[in-house]
Design an enzyme around this catalytic site. Structure first.
Site, PDB file in Angstrom:
ATOM      1  N   LYS A 128       0.858  -1.191   0.000  1.00 34.56           N
ATOM      2  CA  LYS A 128       0.000   0.000   0.000  1.00 34.56           C
ATOM      3  C   LYS A 128       0.882   1.224   0.000  1.00 34.56           C
ATOM      4  O   LYS A 128       2.012   1.177   0.507  1.00 34.56           O
ATOM      5  CB  LYS A 128      -0.862   0.017   1.260  1.00 34.56           C
ATOM      6  N   ASP A 168      -6.974   4.173  -4.480  1.00 35.81           N
ATOM      7  CA  ASP A 168      -7.623   4.021  -3.181  1.00 35.81           C
ATOM      8  C   ASP A 168      -8.299   5.380  -2.931  1.00 35.81           C
ATOM      9  O   ASP A 168      -8.612   6.075  -3.912  1.00 35.81           O
ATOM     10  CB  ASP A 168      -6.595   3.648  -2.100  1.00 35.81           C
TER      11      ASP A 168
HETATM   12  N1  GLU Z   1      -7.400   0.040  -2.878  1.00 36.33           N
HETATM   13  C1  GLU Z   1      -8.128  -1.165  -3.176  1.00 36.33           C
HETATM   14  C2  GLU Z   1      -8.160  -2.063  -1.953  1.00 36.33           C
HETATM   15  O1  GLU Z   1      -8.168  -1.579  -0.839  1.00 36.33           O
HETATM   16  C3  GLU Z   1      -7.655  -1.832  -4.449  1.00 36.33           C
HETATM   17  C4  GLU Z   1      -6.217  -2.185  -4.508  1.00 36.33           C
HETATM   18  C5  GLU Z   1      -5.752  -2.697  -5.890  1.00 36.33           C
HETATM   19  O2  GLU Z   1      -6.570  -2.811  -6.787  1.00 36.33           O
HETATM   20  O3  GLU Z   1      -4.560  -2.969  -6.003  1.00 36.33           O
HETATM   21  O4  GLU Z   1      -8.233  -3.246  -2.042  1.00 36.33           O
END
Ligand code: GLU
Length: 448
Positions: A128, A168
């Site tokens: 992340k 996100d």
């Molecule tokens: N931000 C999204 C999550 O919390 C998607 C992450 C992604 O697609 O890599 O899962």
């Protein structure tokens, strides 16, 4: 080793190293409770010290984003990428731009992401990233300039087979476009280094809708499991972003009544439920609007309750789709007292520990985001495979794949979380254990 001391020993070790990182420690605690017994029962997990190793990110990258805005002023922001675990595949997880972003928040999100990604069954590790940049009220030009400066730093740490960020909170199609453009210019490569891209440059159909739609597919499975139906249910949704709006749309299409949407400034309440055109309007306009909910209220759609959260509203089902720790113990008690009997998380860790205790105590159906919001990253996994093949699948095929993935996550949660004696499914336990087994097996197989 007795269960309690084992938990305390590992947790205290992590808590000492990461003192003050409250969100991170909260996420670790939630998982440890469920996985310690599995760990204790498995010789190779213990031999390889799997749990402790899983509680430490493999790598944390920090960088300063110094950039010149469109007025010619210099601004300074902080940026991070937390690469938590890559045993199952390239680090995978979104980027968040928000003034509340800090290392603890990104570490908890990266940790959760590993478990979520494991549940999808696709080959993805967990990560992340993001910045403390506040995009609210900024011009399009400032957003572009910030994204470019952010990517100038981030680009040396990522790659289609190394680490694949996505969106996100406050990072949507527009930001991914600007980030991708800068990566391509700097690296002279067209590769699937980000997901959530535009359809014209390697993006996938259904990616935008996937988190919200996936949440409702999961809800469908939960309803079937509990011999009921989504049709006719009153649903309270928090949030007004991509996840909340697509969940509201799919739930409405399935005959439920979505009676609220919310943001940090208040709640929009509509007693007889939002209709499809209203939700579609919000989907089309929310990224450009300063407050899409008051825009709707101004059009005569719903009552704007300034400063209120939606948890006091009477409902059958609550879907927290905004942000972490948005639903506390008092909110949980209010929901339960008003007859709510299912809570499924669309956001990451929106319910506090104490709120979760209330749900468990009252035997509510409670599903953690790592299971119920996994649809977004699942579609990202499918975007990566399409990029690797330089192909593009059609929307119907992908929607079907999304439904199958959500169904299989539900099945795994039931298998591992079923408490037959009490006729209860502990979805948190099920999700944690199912994900942990996959992760732990991958780590053991690859040696220390
Ligand atoms: N931000 C999204 C999550 O919390 C998607 C992450 C992604 O697609 O890599 O899962």
């Amino acid at each position: 080793m007795p269960y309690e001391s084992n938990f305390d020993e590992i947790y205290n070790f992590v808590a000492q190293k990461f003192e003050g990182e409250n969100e991170y420690l909260q996420a670790v605690r939630e998982v440890l409770h469920d996985i310690i017994p599995i760990y204790n029962a498995n010789e190779s997990y213990k031999r390889d010290d799997i749990v402790r190793r899983l509680c430490f990110p493999e790598r944390v990258i920090y960088f300063t984003v110094s950039w010149m805005n469109s007025s010619g002023d210099i601004e300074v922001n902080q940026g991070w990428r937390v690469q938590h675990n890559s045993a199952m595949g390239p680090y995978k997880g979104g980027l968040r731009f928000h003034p509340t972003v800090n290392l603890s928040v990104l570490k908890f999100l990266a940790f959760e992401q590993c478990f979520k990604n494991a549940l999808t069954g696709l080959p993805m590790g967990g990560g992340k990233g993001g910045a403390d940049f506040n995009p609210k009220g900024r011009s399009d030009r400032d957003i572009m300039l910030f994204c470019q400066a952010f990517m100038r730093e981030l680009q040396r740490h990522i790659g289609a087979n190394t680490d694949v960020p996505a969106g996100d909170i406050n990072v949507g199609a527009r930001e991914i476009g600007y980030l991708y453009g800068e990566y391509r210019r700097l690296n002279n490569k067209f590769e699937g280094v980000l997901t959530g891209k535009g359809l014209e440059f390697g993006g996938s159909y259904v990616r935008t809708e996937a988190t919200g739609f996936g949440l409702i597919y999961f809800l469908d499975a939960v309803c079937k499991q509990h011999n009921t139906d989504i049709e006719g249910k009153n649903i309270v949704v928090s949030g007004a972003g991509n996840v909340a709006l697509h969940a509201a749309l799919k739930a409405t299409q399935k005959g439920a009544k979505v009676i609220s949407l919310s943001n940090s400034r208040g709640t929009l309440y509509k007693q007889d439920g939002f209709d499809e055109p209203a939700i579609k309007f919000a989907i089309a306009e929310h990224a450009k609007s300063n407050n899409i909910l008051t825009d709707l209220a101004d059009k005569g759609i719903g009552d704007w309750k300034k400063g209120k959260t939606p948890w006091h509203l009477t409902c059958d089902i609550a879907l927290p789709c905004a942000t972490q720790n948005e639903l506390d113990k008092d909110d949980a008690l209010t929901l339960v007292n008003n007859g709510c009997n299912m809570v499924l998380e669309g956001a990451n860790m929106p319910c506090t520990d104490e709120a979760q205790d209330v749900f468990k105590d009252k035997a509510l159906v409670y599903v953690p985001g790592k299971a119920s919001n996994a649809g977004g990253v699942a579609l990202s996994g499918l975007e990566m495979s399409q990029n690797a093949m330089f192909s593009q699948r059609n929307a119907d095929t992908l929607d079907e794949q999304l439904q199958n993935i959500m169904l299989s996550i539900h099945e795994r949660c039931v298998e591992e979380g079923k408490d037959t004696a009490n006729n209860y499914i502990d979805y948190m336990k099920g999700a944690n254990i199912a994900a942990f087994r996959r992760l732990a097996d991958a780590i053991v197989a690859q040696g220390v």
